[in-house]
Scaffold this motif. Structure first.
Motif, PDB file in Angstrom:
ATOM      1  N   LEU A   1      40.120  64.607 118.236  1.00  0.00           N
ATOM      2  CA  LEU A   1      39.162  63.788 118.946  1.00  0.00           C
ATOM      3  C   LEU A   1      37.851  64.701 119.372  1.00  0.00           C
ATOM      4  O   LEU A   1      36.965  64.438 119.237  1.00  0.00           O
ATOM      5  CB  LEU A   1      39.611  63.296 120.336  1.00  0.00           C
ATOM      6  CG  LEU A   1      40.565  62.167 120.160  1.00  0.00           C
ATOM      7  CD1 LEU A   1      41.333  61.553 121.396  1.00  0.00           C
ATOM      8  CD2 LEU A   1      39.959  60.840 119.359  1.00  0.00           C
ATOM      9  N   GLN A   2      38.179  66.013 119.358  1.00  0.00           N
ATOM     10  CA  GLN A   2      37.206  67.195 119.847  1.00  0.00           C
ATOM     11  C   GLN A   2      35.947  67.204 118.777  1.00  0.00           C
ATOM     12  O   GLN A   2      34.880  67.332 119.057  1.00  0.00           O
ATOM     13  CB  GLN A   2      37.693  68.218 120.302  1.00  0.00           C
ATOM     14  CG  GLN A   2      38.547  68.278 121.637  1.00  0.00           C
ATOM     15  CD  GLN A   2      39.167  69.471 121.761  1.00  0.00           C
ATOM     16  OE1 GLN A   2      39.242  70.437 121.091  1.00  0.00           O
ATOM     17  NE2 GLN A   2      40.039  69.595 122.960  1.00  0.00           N
ATOM     18  N   ALA A   3      36.376  66.750 117.467  1.00  0.00           N
ATOM     19  CA  ALA A   3      35.631  66.754 116.509  1.00  0.00           C
ATOM     20  C   ALA A   3      34.799  65.533 116.266  1.00  0.00           C
ATOM     21  O   ALA A   3      33.914  65.518 115.436  1.00  0.00           O
ATOM     22  CB  ALA A   3      36.095  66.948 115.040  1.00  0.00           C
ATOM     23  N   CYS A   4      34.975  64.555 117.256  1.00  0.00           N
ATOM     24  CA  CYS A   4      34.310  63.248 116.890  1.00  0.00           C
ATOM     25  C   CYS A   4      32.933  63.326 117.684  1.00  0.00           C
ATOM     26  O   CYS A   4      32.891  63.550 118.929  1.00  0.00           O
ATOM     27  CB  CYS A   4      34.986  62.185 117.598  1.00  0.00           C
ATOM     28  SG  CYS A   4      34.302  60.459 117.546  1.00  0.00           S
ATOM     29  N   PRO A   5      31.616  63.259 117.187  1.00  0.00           N
ATOM     30  CA  PRO A   5      30.572  63.023 117.531  1.00  0.00           C
ATOM     31  C   PRO A   5      30.042  62.043 118.627  1.00  0.00           C
ATOM     32  O   PRO A   5      29.294  62.183 119.412  1.00  0.00           O
ATOM     33  CB  PRO A   5      29.397  63.067 116.791  1.00  0.00           C
ATOM     34  CG  PRO A   5      30.215  62.246 115.605  1.00  0.00           C
ATOM     35  CD  PRO A   5      31.438  62.744 115.570  1.00  0.00           C
ATOM     36  N   ASP A   6      31.020  60.864 118.469  1.00  0.00           N
ATOM     37  CA  ASP A   6      30.968  60.013 119.475  1.00  0.00           C
ATOM     38  C   ASP A   6      31.321  60.253 120.927  1.00  0.00           C
ATOM     39  O   ASP A   6      31.232  59.412 121.969  1.00  0.00           O
ATOM     40  CB  ASP A   6      31.313  58.600 119.068  1.00  0.00           C
ATOM     41  CG  ASP A   6      30.396  58.127 117.699  1.00  0.00           C
ATOM     42  OD1 ASP A   6      29.360  58.605 117.667  1.00  0.00           O
ATOM     43  OD2 ASP A   6      31.145  57.303 116.934  1.00  0.00           O
ATOM     44  N   LEU A   7      32.226  61.119 121.021  1.00  0.00           N
ATOM     45  CA  LEU A   7      32.924  61.473 122.077  1.00  0.00           C
ATOM     46  C   LEU A   7      32.270  62.603 122.915  1.00  0.00           C
ATOM     47  O   LEU A   7      32.225  63.484 122.196  1.00  0.00           O
ATOM     48  CB  LEU A   7      34.625  61.516 121.892  1.00  0.00           C
ATOM     49  CG  LEU A   7      35.148  60.421 121.176  1.00  0.00           C
ATOM     50  CD1 LEU A   7      36.439  60.911 120.817  1.00  0.00           C
ATOM     51  CD2 LEU A   7      35.164  59.073 122.040  1.00  0.00           C
TER      52      LEU A   7
END
Length: 593
Positions: A259-265
């Motif tokens: 999840l840390q790699a998701c730009p939306d988060l």
């Protein structure tokens, strides 16, 4: 104490365009800039913000211990610059270290504070009885303050502060370093003061669940008020942005790193067996692009909380993602780490530890496996620190056997210590040495020489962002940077096992996320981590936990197993580790003391 009628009483505290500066070497630091703030009578207001935001400076100004460089501070209609003596009788202030005299007994501390407040012999006895009953310290009147547990010191410090029956109570991080049961008792006392006596309370805290209890929350950053509202107002800022995700295939640690790699988060944090994620405002993440059917993802929207807004506001101002997103490797298609398949690197067998006639640790047996994050929990005085010191080779066991990294500590403690890294609760830094000198000292102490030493020091400066503070004495560092330096010093010799004693005590949520991202990265690289903590949300990062009580094992297992075991008659399993911890202590009749 008598309640004060709201309509007859002046405002407890008013800051009007207040600024405060300090000189640090050649630099002028603006601790507070143009602060305007007003407290309502009989309310509890929380002061939150990252390390170095100006919280302690604001509290000291509120208590009249500092005077503003510009602007004014007034309490109950009195200007702190002109009416200090009068305000001393209206305001109670408890600093972070409680302000106790550790070589005096509980009763002697109370007598000393009564003398300082000028309380008559006739009045003080009634107040002593009242406060001892409120704090449940009646049985410990003759015990030295230095021999009290952390929770008991906290309550004694508060009792001394309340002797003068203040109308405004100012508390600087009162719950740092104490267990959840002691924190709950503190809040019961605060609630009693507000409900029965109309006391106004201003406190700082690093724990957002405590801020949730308050009527007002003030978020400080870089000496300015970034946002001020009731907790529900903070919730609205992050409305419809929070999700709970879980996967039986990925597991919570790998899921969080994905999840840390998701730009939306902007944020993700372990919560139970799931991960809580916060999206950018007005953004809807494309979960189907991130996960496939095989991973059996469960994604549920959840209500926002104050901590979500705290992270959102600070990161928006700083223009970045959560610091957790920039640390450590992100696994690809690797399978979850299985601690049960790893060999034991710490083995404790039937260990006792006596101090004279007092048995601090009783027949303790457990093991920690390679690459595991293992949590050691317990109420203040449960024996955690004694156990920790024995495992580090700093204290011999009275009986039993302790093996670390394949070495028997009773025969080869020095060799074992060479394979260990140790970060103490107070960080064990040399305050009058600079950052560079601390790193050089610890490198030398761990036997690093010449080019190897230079390479590791360069690594520490880069990895922990310490370049700008190279020549700053460690005593002058902000708390978050002291933590970074302490961890860097503990890792200079690339230890196989890392011991962390209350490593995030008093650290704000952003700094905690950065710290745990580093720890998860180390565990992914095969470093074994043993950690003590009073912050129960951090216990969720551990593969397994051991909860101690009075020197013995109260419960052991994974976080999920411990939550399940806390289930009492007619109860469902605890939703959080803090709830489970308190339930287990209450089910067995334990007390935080």
């Amino acid at each position: 104490m008598t309640a004060i009628a709201a309509e007859a009483a002046p405002t407890p505290l008013i800051f009007t365009s207040v600024s405060k500066r300090f000189t640090a070497g050649d630099r002028v630091v603006s601790a507070l800039r143009d602060i305007s703030l007003s407290l309502s009578l009989g309310q509890v207001t929380a002061l939150v913000g990252p390390d170095g935001a100006g919280k302690t400076t604001l509290l000291r100004l509120a208590a009249g211990l500092l005077l503003p460089d510009s602007g004014s501070v007034a309490s109950f209609g009195l200007d702190t610059a002109a009416a200090g003596a009068q305000l001393h009788r209206l305001i109670g202030y408890m600093p972070q270290r409680f302000g106790l005299y550790e070589d005096l007994s509980v009763q002697e501390n109370l007598n000393l504070y009564a003398d300082l407040y000028g309380i008559s012999q006739q009045d003080r006895q009634q107040r002593f009885l009242e406060l001892m009953r409120m704090t449940n310290l009646q049985k410990f009147n003759q015990r030295l303050a230095g021999q009290l547990s952390g929770g008991m010191k906290q309550k004694l410090g508060l009792a001394c502060t309340l002797l003068n029956r203040p109308r405004l109570l100012v508390l600087d991080e009162p719950s740092v370093g104490v267990d959840p049961l002691s924190r709950r008792e503190l809040w019961q006392i605060i609630a009693l003061l507000v409900q029965e006596f109309g006391t106004t309370v201003l406190l700082s805290t690093a724990y957002m669940d405590e801020a949730e209890r308050c009527q007002q929350v003030v978020l400080l950053d870089r000496g300015q008020i970034l946002h001020q509202d009731a907790p529900t107002g903070f919730h609205r800022l992050a409305n419809a942005c929070s999700y709970k995700l879980s996967s039986p295939v990925l597991g919570k640690r790998l899921l969080q790193q994905r999840l840390q790699a998701c730009p939306d988060l902007i944020d993700s944090v372990v919560q139970g067996d799931a991960v809580r994620a916060v999206a950018r405002p007005a953004c809807r993440p494309d979960w189907t692009a991130m996960f496939n059917d095989v991973e059996q993802m469960q994604i549920v929207p959840v209500p926002s909380r104050l901590e979500d807004a705290f992270i959102m506001l600070l990161l928006a101002r700083q223009g970045q993602k959560s610091p957790a997103a920039t640390k450590g490797p992100v696994p690809g298609n690797g399978s979850p780490f299985l601690a049960s398949e790893q060999p034991a690197v710490i083995e404790v067998e039937q260990v006792d530890r006596w101090f004279g006639n007092f048995q601090a640790v009783k027949k303790l047996s457990f093991e920690v496996r390679h690459g595991e994050i293992f949590g050691l929990l317990g109420a203040n005085g449960a024996g955690k620190t004694t156990t920790f010191r024995m495992l580090c080779g700093l204290l011999p066991a009275s009986n039993g056997r302790v093996r670390v990294a394949g070495l028997d500590l009773s025969k080869a403690a020095a060799q074992a210590r060479a394979k260990l890294g140790y970060m103490s609760q107070r960080f064990s830094l040399y305050g009058q040495l600079s950052v560079k000198q601390n790193l050089a000292f610890f490198s030398h102490a761990y036997g690093l020489r010449n080019s190897h030493r230079r390479v590791r020091m360069a690594w520490a400066f880069t990895q922990f962002g310490l370049e700008d503070f190279a020549d700053t004495n460690s005593v002058d560092l902000p708390l978050g940077y002291k933590q970074r330096l302490a961890l860097a010093c503990a890792l200079m010799h690339e230890p196989e096992i890392l011991f962390l004693d209350e490593p995030t005590s008093g650290i704000d949520p952003l700094a905690r996320r950065e710290f745990w991202a580093r720890i998860n990265s180390l565990a992914a690289q095969g470093v074994t981590i043993l950690v003590t903590t009073h912050f129960m949300e951090e216990a969720e990062y551990c593969d397994r936990l051991l909860i101690m009580r009075e020197g013995d094992i109260l419960a052991a297992g994974t976080p999920a197993q411990i939550r399940s075991r806390s289930q009492g008659v007619g109860q469902s399993p605890a939703d959080t580790m803090e709830e489970a911890f308190i339930r287990l202590l209450e089910l067995t009749g334990s007390s935080s003391g």
